[in-house]
Design an enzyme around this catalytic site. Structure first.
Site: not given
Ligand code: FMN
Length: 359
Positions: A99, A230, A57, A21-22, A182, A327, A24
């Site tokens: 992304q 997304r 992103a 997953s994306p 966003y 994560r 940052c």
């Molecule tokens: C450190 C971090 C950075 C993230 N950055 C982005 C991002 O750049 N773009 C995005 O769409 N979601 C971002 N997310 C959300 C994740 O892509 C994901 O949708 C969210 O953490 C839920 O998934 P998980 O339970 O597997 O962590 C970020 C999440 C984390 C933990």
């Protein structure tokens, strides 16, 4: 079918159904350019066996960054800095994805691990833009500039140009970031879009920007490569007029018509009052399931998928076409290789020779 069954969209085959997953990293030096961090971070995730490795992103213009340290994709230097990343990801057998993002009114904030939090007030910050001049609720918010018609056209052009640069950098998949409060989400949600022009009002007006952005990206993205979008499936604001899962099912069909091949189904982020009904394991999978079965559009499920069995279940029971993990990939960059061990599917993965003795 299981987690290790390859997925083909257009002419592109992904080696399995796991997507990074994306996320940052806030690790650029104020210029949006990828650093060694990005190569090592994304490179290890590719080495770890995931089918698709998506970047964080990447902002399509400087004002579209969440923080001054965000990744950018608005000039040729950005593409050149990302080329070694896609090259290494490909060498590891993974599909590379980027992304494309614009943070809208949530731009120009401190990165999470900075000493300060909230809006950036020094010379490294800027005035964010949004559908209106209403800021994201905060004790001391930035002023926000409402985009006019020319500004909207420029944003669409910036997404198109970012897609062209991403192609030069070697990416296989472009994902339009339309979630998490966003810019594109701010336009389609009635919570934040009170415009009265062609880009506001009813469903058609509010979703016009994300449909036009998706079409612009599709126009320059090759026919044999997929475009993802997304979405936030719901605003989680049941007590007021807001974006709902029904709207997401409808929009997924419209986005497929605009050229999207898969909807990456996330949630929330538009307003701090959101009430997430439950945040346990797989809390957003039901939304991805509705997109796949009711809209009949391929979908990716994300949100607290953390175990091999859990990820496999999403695919085996045809809840979604991709299991997307954020994560857990920070916890275990080799998630997919470990999943293969646990699910007895080592036949389906290639452990790099250099790491063979560890598996
Ligand atoms: C450190 C971090 C950075 C993230 N950055 C982005 C991002 O750049 N773009 C995005 O769409 N979601 C971002 N997310 C959300 C994740 O892509 C994901 O949708 C969210 O953490 C839920 O998934 P998980 O339970 O597997 O962590 C970020 C999440 C984390 C933990």
């Amino acid at each position: 079918m299981d987690l290790f069954t390859p997925l083909t969209l257009r002419g592109t085959e992904m080696r399995n159904r796991v997507m990074v997953s994306p996320m940052c990293q806030y690790s650029c030096d104020l210029d949006g350019q990828a650093t060694d961090w990005h190569l090592v971070h994304l490179g290890s995730l590719a080495r770890g066996g995931a089918g698709i490795v998506m970047t964080e992103a990447a902002a399509v213009n400087p004002e579209g960054r969440i923080s001054p340290h965000d990744l950018g994709i608005w000039n040729r230097e950005h593409a050149e800095a990302l080329a070694p990343v896609t090259e290494f990801v490909h060498e590891q057998g993974a599909t590379s994805a980027i992304q494309l993002a614009h943070a809208g009114r949530k731009a120009s904030t401190h990165r999470p691990f900075a000493d300060e939090s909230g809006p950036v007030r020094d010379e490294t910050g800027w005035t964010p833009v949004g559908p209106t001049d209403e800021p994201y609720p905060h004790d001391d918010p930035h002023d926000v500039e409402a985009l006019d018609q020319g500004g909207i056209e420029q944003v669409i052009e910036d997404f198109r140009r970012a897609a062209e640069l991403s192609l030069e950098a070697g990416f296989d998949i472009a994902e339009v970031h339309g979630a998490h409060g966003y810019l594109l989400h701010e336009f389609y949600s009635p919570v934040t879009n009170t415009r009265e022009d062609d880009y506001g009002g009813d469903y058609d007006g509010r979703t016009r920007l994300i449909r036009e952005v998706t079409a612009a990206v599709r126009e320059v993205w090759p026919d044999d490569k997929p475009v993802f979008v997304r979405l936030s499936a719901t605003d989680w604001l049941p007590d007021r007029e807001s974006w709902t899962v029904d709207d997401t099912v409808r929009l997924s069909q419209d986005l497929e018509e605009a050229g999207a091949d898969l909807v990456d189904v996330s949630g929330g982020g538009i307003h701090p009052d959101q009430q997430v009904p439950q945040t346990g394991a797989h809390y957003q999978v039901p939304y991805a399931e509705r997109v796949k079965h009711e809209a009949d559009v391929p979908s990716g499920a994300v949100g607290k998928i953390t175990t091999p069995q859990g990820a496999d279940e999403v695919i085996r029971n045809e809840r979604a076409d991709l299991a997307i993990l954020a994560r857990e990939h920070l916890n275990d960059p080799h998630f997919t290789l470990h999943a293969a061990e646990e699910l007895d599917r080592m036949d389906a993965v290639d452990v790099p020779d250099q790491y063979g003795r560890g598996f």
